[in-house]
Design an enzyme around this catalytic site. Structure first.
Site, PDB file in Angstrom:
ATOM      1  N   ASP A   1       7.516  22.394   1.909  1.00 34.16           N
ATOM      2  CA  ASP A   1       8.538  21.645   2.622  1.00 34.16           C
ATOM      3  C   ASP A   1       8.189  20.172   2.441  1.00 34.16           C
ATOM      4  O   ASP A   1       7.054  19.840   2.073  1.00 34.16           O
ATOM      5  CB  ASP A   1       8.531  22.048   4.099  1.00 34.16           C
ATOM      6  CG  ASP A   1       9.533  21.263   4.929  1.00 34.16           C
ATOM      7  OD1 ASP A   1      10.684  21.108   4.481  1.00 34.16           O
ATOM      8  OD2 ASP A   1       9.157  20.813   6.022  1.00 34.16           O
TER       9      ASP A   1
ATOM     10  N   ASP B   1       9.520  16.934   4.682  1.00 34.52           N
ATOM     11  CA  ASP B   1       9.324  16.177   5.918  1.00 34.52           C
ATOM     12  C   ASP B   1       8.403  16.931   6.874  1.00 34.52           C
ATOM     13  O   ASP B   1       8.662  18.076   7.222  1.00 34.52           O
ATOM     14  CB  ASP B   1      10.664  15.903   6.599  1.00 34.52           C
ATOM     15  CG  ASP B   1      11.605  15.077   5.732  1.00 34.52           C
ATOM     16  OD1 ASP B   1      11.107  14.301   4.891  1.00 34.52           O
ATOM     17  OD2 ASP B   1      12.835  15.213   5.894  1.00 34.52           O
TER      18      ASP B   1
END
Length: 185
Positions: free
Chosen positions: A7, A9
């Site tokens: 991922d 953020d």
């Protein structure tokens, strides 16, 4: 090469409830770029899978997102690493698309573009959405405590999920790096 899905953020860069809207706001979490470079150099094929609903909400433009990813890629190249690709969902939850995590559309796109299976690949995230998307494709989930990770861990202690009972949890991406490198042996 071994596929690794990250991922963005909260895993690679600092997260914000107000969204990361520009390359200036995009700041790497200490040690994350170096960890990615080490993983890349060791043979991991790193793909990013990230929900970017700020684009669909009009908080930033495509050029802003491209600039954020160019900054991330440049920092990684400078550290000696490579990305296999950045895959993002620009939609809002109200769009009910197939690519927004926890759905597996981004992972499907990674498989199709890179010509490999995500089955057995590690997926590193800070939210349950990340982990659920990975589980739906038989990935091995790893949770980091950065970003929304502490909140996700609290949710799991309050509402355990059988599929995540043996979940490995790390302080951050850098802390997970040694574990991931040990899995290549």
């Amino acid at each position: 090469m071994t596929l690794l899905i990250l991922d963005r953020d909260g895993v690679i860069n600092q997260d914000s409830d107000d969204y990361i809207k520009s390359a200036d706001e995009w700041r790497p979490i200490p040690g994350s770029i170096e960890a990615m470079a080490r993983l890349s150099q060791a043979g991991y094929r790193i793909a990013i899978a990230t929900n970017q609903s700020g684009l669909g909400r009009g908080y930033f433009q495509q050029a802003d997102l491209d600039a954020m990813h160019a900054k991330m890629t440049a920092l990684l190249h400078k550290a000696g690493g490579e990305l296999a690709g950045v895959f993002y969902c620009p939609h809002t939850p109200e769009d009910h698309c197939d690519c927004r995590k926890p759905k597996a559309g981004l992972i499907d796109a990674i498989e199709q573009t890179l010509g490999c299976s995500a089955k057995g690949a590690y997926i590193v995230g800070d939210s349950l959405r990340d982990l659920e998307a990975g589980l739906s494709k038989s990935c091995i989930p790893l949770l980091v405590k950065t970003g929304k990770g502490e909140r996700s861990l609290l949710k799991l202690t309050q509402q355990p999920q059988p599929a995540l009972t043996d979940l490995l949890v790390f302080d951050d991406l850098a802390a997970s790096c040694d574990f991931l490198l040990s899995q290549l042996k």
